[in-house]
Scaffold this motif. Sequence first.
Motif, PDB file in Angstrom:
ATOM      1  N   MET A 263       1.223  -0.998   0.160  1.00 55.57           N
ATOM      2  CA  MET A 263      -0.045  -0.056  -0.434  1.00 55.57           C
ATOM      3  C   MET A 263       0.709   1.299  -0.281  1.00 55.57           C
ATOM      4  SD  MET A 263      -2.926   1.224  -0.175  1.00 55.57           S
ATOM      5  CE  MET A 263      -4.710   2.103   0.328  1.00 55.57           C
ATOM      6  N   LYS A 264       1.710   1.523   0.470  1.00 52.23           N
ATOM      7  CA  LYS A 264       2.730   2.428   0.723  1.00 52.23           C
ATOM      8  C   LYS A 264       3.191   2.354  -0.647  1.00 52.23           C
ATOM      9  CE  LYS A 264       4.280   1.907   5.451  1.00 52.23           C
ATOM     10  NZ  LYS A 264       5.780   2.323   6.456  1.00 52.23           N
ATOM     11  N   LYS A 265       4.233   1.775  -1.483  1.00 52.50           N
ATOM     12  CA  LYS A 265       3.782   1.741  -2.457  1.00 52.50           C
ATOM     13  C   LYS A 265       3.260   2.216  -3.862  1.00 52.50           C
ATOM     14  CE  LYS A 265       6.067  -2.133  -4.174  1.00 52.50           C
ATOM     15  NZ  LYS A 265       6.868  -3.040  -5.305  1.00 52.50           N
ATOM     16  N   ILE A 266       2.210   2.242  -3.378  1.00 54.48           N
ATOM     17  CA  ILE A 266       0.629   2.697  -4.144  1.00 54.48           C
ATOM     18  C   ILE A 266       0.888   4.381  -4.064  1.00 54.48           C
ATOM     19  CG2 ILE A 266      -1.586   2.909  -5.303  1.00 54.48           C
ATOM     20  CD1 ILE A 266      -1.707   0.206  -4.479  1.00 54.48           C
ATOM     21  N   ILE A 267       0.229   4.934  -2.334  1.00 54.62           N
ATOM     22  CA  ILE A 267       0.664   5.841  -2.274  1.00 54.62           C
ATOM     23  C   ILE A 267       2.184   6.687  -2.694  1.00 54.62           C
ATOM     24  CG2 ILE A 267       0.923   7.766  -0.354  1.00 54.62           C
ATOM     25  CD1 ILE A 267      -0.812   5.112   1.251  1.00 54.62           C
TER      26      ILE A 267
ATOM     27  N   ILE B 248       1.357   7.790  -6.127  1.00 51.96           N
ATOM     28  CA  ILE B 248       0.540   8.168  -6.616  1.00 51.96           C
ATOM     29  C   ILE B 248       1.306   9.933  -5.766  1.00 51.96           C
ATOM     30  CG2 ILE B 248      -1.631   9.689  -5.311  1.00 51.96           C
ATOM     31  CD1 ILE B 248      -2.844   6.583  -5.286  1.00 51.96           C
ATOM     32  N   ILE B 249       1.981  10.459  -5.021  1.00 54.37           N
ATOM     33  CA  ILE B 249       2.869  11.500  -5.124  1.00 54.37           C
ATOM     34  C   ILE B 249       4.202  11.699  -6.271  1.00 54.37           C
ATOM     35  CG2 ILE B 249       4.838  12.079  -3.079  1.00 54.37           C
ATOM     36  CD1 ILE B 249       2.844  10.573  -1.021  1.00 54.37           C
ATOM     37  N   THR B 250       4.232  10.565  -6.263  1.00 56.07           N
ATOM     38  CA  THR B 250       5.662  10.839  -7.308  1.00 56.07           C
ATOM     39  C   THR B 250       4.509  10.962  -9.062  1.00 56.07           C
ATOM     40  OG1 THR B 250       6.918   9.203  -6.844  1.00 56.07           O
ATOM     41  CG2 THR B 250       6.856   9.218  -9.108  1.00 56.07           C
TER      42      THR B 250
ATOM     43  N   ILE C  75       0.956   6.141 -14.286  1.00 59.88           N
ATOM     44  CA  ILE C  75      -0.841   6.350 -13.464  1.00 59.88           C
ATOM     45  C   ILE C  75      -0.807   4.764 -14.175  1.00 59.88           C
ATOM     46  CG2 ILE C  75      -2.381   6.582 -15.407  1.00 59.88           C
ATOM     47  CD1 ILE C  75      -1.675   9.439 -15.882  1.00 59.88           C
ATOM     48  N   LEU C  76      -0.219   3.811 -14.885  1.00 56.70           N
ATOM     49  CA  LEU C  76       0.130   2.591 -15.007  1.00 56.70           C
ATOM     50  C   LEU C  76       0.884   2.193 -14.637  1.00 56.70           C
ATOM     51  CD1 LEU C  76       1.675   2.745 -19.261  1.00 56.70           C
ATOM     52  CD2 LEU C  76      -0.991   2.338 -18.345  1.00 56.70           C
TER      53      LEU C  76
END
Length: 126
Positions: free
Chosen positions: A1-5, A8-10, A43-44
């Motif tokens: 989950m941290k990776k997804i966040i 998104i931030i990136t 995004i991908l």
Amino acid sequence: MKKIILYIITTIIIIILGLLSREIKGIPLFMGDVFWAMMVFFILAFIFFNKNSSFIFILSIIITYIIEITQLYHRPWIDNFRKTSIGHILLGQGFLWSDLIAYLAGIIIGYLIKKFIDNKMEESYS
């Protein structure tokens, strides 16, 4: 989950940098294309977070190159959409070979950033 966040931030940071690159004098115009391709990559990466980086890399190239090639297609409906702000950001205006190089550079940079994020996340779990 941290990776997804982090993805998104990136992506948000890349969007801001891409928009700023069009407003600040002295920044080469192609940098907007580099940031746009990086945005597509992340995004991908967000959408396909379970896929490996190579898959995202190849898919990013396919999508960005197809969008660039569609700029050779001209009909009133799509040209009118390209004249809107969102249409210009998503589809661009005119085909340029140099854009393909800028997209490749942006995708490579995105790939390297993703690898860095992924490695740091793995280290934090070890």
